[in-house]
Enzyme design. Structure first.
Site, mmCIF file in Angstrom:
data_model
loop_
_atom_site.group_PDB
_atom_site.id
_atom_site.type_symbol
_atom_site.label_atom_id
_atom_site.label_comp_id
_atom_site.label_asym_id
_atom_site.label_seq_id
_atom_site.Cartn_x
_atom_site.Cartn_y
_atom_site.Cartn_z
ATOM 1 N NE ARG A 1 -8.799 6.575 -4.708
ATOM 2 C CZ ARG A 1 -10.189 6.615 -4.845
ATOM 3 N NH1 ARG A 1 -10.590 7.274 -5.867
ATOM 4 N NH2 ARG A 1 -10.941 6.168 -4.200
ATOM 5 C CG ASP B 1 -8.925 -3.471 -4.707
ATOM 6 O OD1 ASP B 1 -8.270 -2.748 -3.696
ATOM 7 O OD2 ASP B 1 -9.527 -4.589 -4.386
ATOM 8 C CE1 TYR C 1 -12.450 -7.983 1.318
ATOM 9 C CE2 TYR C 1 -10.888 -9.454 0.499
ATOM 10 C CZ TYR C 1 -11.419 -8.365 1.174
ATOM 11 O OH TYR C 1 -10.414 -7.514 2.035
ATOM 12 N NE ARG D 1 -7.743 5.118 2.117
ATOM 13 C CZ ARG D 1 -8.450 4.454 2.839
ATOM 14 N NH1 ARG D 1 -9.589 5.045 3.047
ATOM 15 N NH2 ARG D 1 -8.439 3.283 3.048
ATOM 16 N NE ARG E 1 -3.963 -1.798 -0.199
ATOM 17 C CZ ARG E 1 -5.148 -1.870 0.483
ATOM 18 N NH1 ARG E 1 -5.660 -1.058 1.621
ATOM 19 N NH2 ARG E 1 -6.045 -2.984 0.242
HETATM 20 O O1 1CP Z 1 0.361 0.508 -3.522
HETATM 21 C C1 1CP Z 1 -0.268 -0.737 -3.411
HETATM 22 O O2 1CP Z 1 -0.139 -1.361 -2.587
HETATM 23 C C2 1CP Z 1 -0.922 -0.855 -4.651
HETATM 24 C C3 1CP Z 1 -2.377 -0.853 -4.732
HETATM 25 C C4 1CP Z 1 -3.336 -1.850 -3.913
HETATM 26 C C5 1CP Z 1 -3.270 -3.258 -3.669
HETATM 27 C C6 1CP Z 1 -1.914 -4.209 -3.737
HETATM 28 C C7 1CP Z 1 -4.598 -1.485 -3.655
HETATM 29 C C8 1CP Z 1 -5.133 -0.030 -3.816
HETATM 30 N N1 1CP Z 1 -5.118 -2.464 -3.237
HETATM 31 C C9 1CP Z 1 -4.122 -3.713 -3.258
HETATM 32 C C10 1CP Z 1 -4.634 -5.147 -2.834
HETATM 33 C C11 1CP Z 1 -5.713 -5.417 -1.930
HETATM 34 N N2 1CP Z 1 -7.249 -4.923 -2.028
HETATM 35 C C12 1CP Z 1 -5.824 -6.407 -0.957
HETATM 36 C C13 1CP Z 1 -4.496 -7.360 -0.617
HETATM 37 C C14 1CP Z 1 -3.558 -6.627 0.266
HETATM 38 C C15 1CP Z 1 -4.091 -6.475 1.861
HETATM 39 O O3 1CP Z 1 -4.365 -7.307 2.391
HETATM 40 O O4 1CP Z 1 -4.339 -5.436 2.171
HETATM 41 C C16 1CP Z 1 -7.030 -6.547 -0.401
HETATM 42 C C17 1CP Z 1 -7.311 -7.423 0.740
HETATM 43 C C18 1CP Z 1 -7.891 -5.539 -1.049
HETATM 44 C C19 1CP Z 1 -9.458 -5.328 -0.826
HETATM 45 C C20 1CP Z 1 -9.478 -3.869 -0.403
HETATM 46 N N3 1CP Z 1 -9.600 -2.847 -1.204
HETATM 47 C C21 1CP Z 1 -9.682 -3.204 1.103
HETATM 48 C C22 1CP Z 1 -9.743 -4.031 2.188
HETATM 49 C C23 1CP Z 1 -11.230 -4.345 2.650
HETATM 50 C C24 1CP Z 1 -11.386 -5.057 3.893
HETATM 51 O O5 1CP Z 1 -11.848 -4.670 4.781
HETATM 52 O O6 1CP Z 1 -10.983 -6.366 3.803
HETATM 53 C C25 1CP Z 1 -9.961 -1.722 0.887
HETATM 54 C C26 1CP Z 1 -9.907 -1.028 1.960
HETATM 55 C C27 1CP Z 1 -9.784 -1.569 -0.632
HETATM 56 C C28 1CP Z 1 -9.431 -0.291 -1.217
HETATM 57 C C29 1CP Z 1 -8.237 0.228 -1.875
HETATM 58 N N4 1CP Z 1 -7.334 -0.554 -2.555
HETATM 59 C C30 1CP Z 1 -6.260 0.268 -2.947
HETATM 60 C C31 1CP Z 1 -6.512 1.372 -2.047
HETATM 61 C C32 1CP Z 1 -5.423 2.380 -1.876
HETATM 62 C C33 1CP Z 1 -7.674 1.302 -1.353
HETATM 63 C C34 1CP Z 1 -8.240 2.399 -0.309
HETATM 64 C C35 1CP Z 1 -9.206 2.996 -1.062
HETATM 65 C C36 1CP Z 1 -9.205 4.591 -1.807
HETATM 66 O O7 1CP Z 1 -7.870 4.702 -2.043
HETATM 67 O O8 1CP Z 1 -9.831 5.144 -1.966
#
Ligand code: 1CP
Length: 367
Positions: free
Chosen positions: A51, A87, A165, A42, A38
């Site tokens: 964003r 994502d 999910y 944010r 990540r």
């Molecule tokens: O910088 C990076 O890491 C690249 C971007 C990236 C990656 C690798 C994002 C952007 N998402 C992911 C993978 C991802 N998405 C995972 C695997 C990694 C981990 O375990 O965290 C998972 C579980 C998700 C699902 C997801 N997407 C969640 C988790 C939800 C939950 O409660 O289980 C969330 C909050 C997101 C949204 C998201 N994805 C990425 C960002 C930056 C965000 C935040 C939202 C935003 O910026 O508006």
């Protein structure tokens, strides 16, 4: 580069910093390479600004936006790898499910899978070029725009994590709806996991063809499985993915390192180190020395500072990093956090983490 759509996955700029790729293969490096899960996120004000007001998955579908968000953290910090902004939930979307990012709640499926019959509603054969071509375009564009600064990592969610999910309909603390399937509908569970595996293999191959130089598979929800369920519902599919991707790449004379990150899956560490992945990612609940012993030098390791250690003062971060490096050793090791950065983290402390990894590892290498 006037029209980003016309950029092709060839004639990529020469790679200038190969520390990350060398460490994946267990080769010597001058410093320990470091990146953060990540890292495009944010906690960066420029990310929030970019964003603002845009739909999350619309952003994912714009190669130019993904490229910009991937490059943002690299302008601030000397990370040794970039990870494409996207994502894991783009795969359920490609299989026909609606997924929305609801602010304050996270990803949400308005119509999650409820019963085995619902599998019939899913797209069984996914044309990844058609459905996920936007990710491939983002990778190609970003690889060009990185200008060889560092390698670009592609990624996917692992089958069990995506299944969770698709059934839970979003994040969950217990994953009881998805686990109910494992105990009540094991056959349908395997059917779904197999369908996901097939799409994931094609998706990862497409990412490599587009320019990804390494691949990470996120089994973020390994922790809610016990060792028995892990053996049955996660590990075989993780192995299948690595073996199939590697076999296919070999046919065209290619090879890219693969990383498996099974969060909270410490019970599976020995097995994960014998699953065709070059690198095993670790969360912070595993002691570095014991991880080395249990994986017996078979793989490189990645991780695993507690993300919350970034709330500590910089001097303390430096001490924690030094200890972590001493525990893992500097060879066959990629420094990272044990999970992703949180939105309220101070970018300055992320910088202190990266600097501490580089400084201490150079120092240890001279000893
Ligand atoms: O910088 C990076 O890491 C690249 C971007 C990236 C990656 C690798 C994002 C952007 N998402 C992911 C993978 C991802 N998405 C995972 C695997 C990694 C981990 O375990 O965290 C998972 C579980 C998700 C699902 C997801 N997407 C969640 C988790 C939800 C939950 O409660 O289980 C969330 C909050 C997101 C949204 C998201 N994805 C990425 C960002 C930056 C965000 C935040 C939202 C935003 O910026 O508006």
């Amino acid at each position: 580069m006037e029209n980003d759509d016309l950029i092709l996955p060839k004639d990529f700029p020469k790679l200038k910093n190969d520390a990350f790729l060398r460490a994946c293969q267990g080769q010597e490096t001058n410093h320990v390479p470091v990146w953060c899960m990540r890292q495009a996120g944010r906690y960066l004000p420029e990310f929030r600004e970019f964003r603002a007001g845009k739909d999350f998955f619309e952003t994912c579908r714009s190669p130019a936006a993904c490229c910009e968000l991937t490059l943002q953290p690299l302008r601030r910090f000397p990370f040794d790898a970039a990870i494409i902004f996207s994502d894991i939930l783009v795969i359920p979307q490609a299989m026909g499910m609606d997924v929305q990012m609801v602010s304050g709640k996270g990803p949400t499926f308005p119509e999650p899978l409820k019963e085995p019959e619902d599998l019939l509603l899913l797209q069984h054969k996914v044309d990844v070029n058609k459905e996920l071509g936007y990710v491939f375009k983002a990778i190609t564009l970003t690889r060009h725009k990185l200008d060889g600064k560092v390698p670009l990592i592609g990624f996917t969610g692992a089958p069990w994590t995506l299944m969770a999910y698709m059934i839970e309909g979003g994040g969950s603390t217990t994953h009881s709806k998805a686990k109910r399937w494992l105990y009540r509908h094991p056959e349908a569970s395997h059917k779904l996991l197999k369908m996901l595996t097939d799409v994931i293999v094609e998706y990862l191959l497409g990412q490599v063809a587009a320019g990804a130089q390494a691949l990470q598979v996120f089994e973020s929800h390994a922790g809610c499985l016990g060792p028995v369920e892990f053996q049955e519902f996660s590990l075989p599919y993780l192995r299948d993915i690595a073996r199939k991707v590697k076999d296919q790449l070999k046919e065209s004379g290619q090879d890219v390192p693969m990383i498996v990150f099974a969060k909270d899956g410490h019970y599976g560490l020995e097995d994960l180190s014998q699953s065709h992945y070059e690198v095993v990612g670790l969360d912070w609940t595993i002691d570095p020395r014991s991880a080395r012993e249990r994986t017996g030098g078979k793989v490189s390791l990645q991780g695993n500072m507690d993300p919350c250690a970034l709330y500590a003062p910089k001097e303390r971060i430096s001490e924690i990093v030094k200890k972590m490096l001493e525990g893992f050793g500097t060879r066959g090791y990629i420094a990272n956090l044990g999970h992703g950065l949180y939105p309220d983290m101070d970018p300055e402390n992320v910088g202190a983490f990266v600097e501490a990894v580089h400084t201490h590892s150079r120092h240890l290498n001279l000893k």
